[in-house]
Design an enzyme around this catalytic site. Structure first.
Site, PDB file in Angstrom:
ATOM      1  N   GLY A 129      11.658  52.352  11.547  1.00 51.17           N
ATOM      2  CA  GLY A 129      11.621  51.063  10.854  1.00 51.17           C
ATOM      3  C   GLY A 129      11.033  49.972  11.727  1.00 51.17           C
ATOM      4  CG  ASP A 130      12.969  49.172  15.239  1.00 50.30           C
ATOM      5  OD1 ASP A 130      13.525  48.499  14.361  1.00 50.30           O
ATOM      6  OD2 ASP A 130      13.589  49.883  16.054  1.00 50.30           O
TER       7      ASP A 130
END
Length: 300
Positions: free
Chosen positions: A250-251
């Site tokens: 997600g990052d």
């Protein structure tokens, strides 16, 4: 310039076990140690994509020195505040039949430390990007993200927020450029069950009504949905590959979105780049590299 803020960075100590036996001695088969924290992951991936950025946050003790040493060796530009006491946390991840995590608490951050952070943030210029990502330590007011955005509101910068629940909701009035909850976090924010893309769009639009400009909802293997500041809904599937690591994907999407937008100034292209970057991390032992991202872009 892109700035990332990680208020509670960590060393992630990953131990691989054949079996996890409670109340017995367990011996690992393989171990890895990585710097951790959502903002730190964004900075490392941006650096891998050859996008200049500066990592801000707090470090302490020998663990803090190791976080900074590894990031510097990876080519990252670090401008951390070194605290006088405490240790940057160690997060232990046990990989066996099931995955178990034990996350450290982290050092105490004082009002004087926060004042020093705000002084560094004051260097941000109009048009720059600021990434506020991850949870916050107990010693910091839970209003910290909105306090930062309020302080910088006059600068007309592009703020990206990757947080959950009230930490995210409370910043929306300051009109962040991008927010990126996943579909589970979106449901939790409104205390509902979400069972379709249409419902995802409905609740994502509610976040726009509250102030967010662009809303990116990640859905794991089901792809992502972007609702742009012009109201357009864009869905994208993930490329094919074998998932070996979901930590940091997600990052990596956040980093990929920013990188793609800077290169193209087009939100759809940014979504495509974000998807390739998030998948590159998911298909790799650690975080995405430029070569892996380029390979996956051809599938999208």
């Amino acid at each position: 310039m892109i700035y990332t803020v990680t208020l509670n960075p960590s060393l992630d100590y990953i131990m691989h076990l054949a079996n996890m036996n409670i109340n017995a001695v367990n011996r690992s088969l393989k171990e890895e140690v990585y710097p951790g924290g959502k903002g730190i992951n964004v900075s490392i991936v941006l650096n891998n994509l050859r996008i200049q950025n500066k990592a801000l946050g707090f470090v302490a003790g020998f663990t803090g020195k190791e976080i900074e040493r590894v990031m510097t060796n990876l080519g990252s530009n670090c401008d951390f505040i070194t605290l006088d006491q405490g240790l940057s946390r160690i997060n232990v991840k046990l990989e066996a039949e099931k995955e178990t995590e034990i996350n450290g608490m982290g050092p105490k951050i004082t009002p004087a430390d926060l004042k020093e952070l705000f002084a560094k943030l004051d260097e941000i210029q109009e048009g720059d990007f600021l990434v506020l990502a991850g949870s916050i330590p107990n010693s910091i007011p839970d209003s910290i993200y909105q306090d930062i955005m309020k302080e910088l509101a006059h600068k007309n910068i592009n703020v990206v927020v990757d947080a959950t629940k009230d930490l995210l909701k409370n910043v929306l009035k300051y009109k962040p450029f991008l927010i990126k909850p996943n579909h589970i976090e979106l449901a939790e924010m409104f205390n509902v069950e979400i069972n379709s893309d249409e419902e995802i769009v409905t609740y994502a639009r509610k976040l726009q009504e509250m102030g967010a400009q662009n809303v990116l909802i990640s859905m794991g293997g089901d792809g992502s949905i972007l609702i742009t500041d012009e109201g357009e809904v864009v869905k994208i599937s993930v490329p094919k590959g074998t998932v070996v690591n979901t930590v940091g994907s997600g990052d990596s999407m956040v980093a990929g979105f920013i990188a793609g937008y800077l290169k193209s100034k087009d939100l759809k292209e940014a979504l495509k780049f974000a998807t390739a970057t998030g998948s590159a991390t998911a298909f790799s032992p650690w975080l995405a590299t430029a070569d892996k991202v380029d390979d996956l872009l051809s599938q999208l």
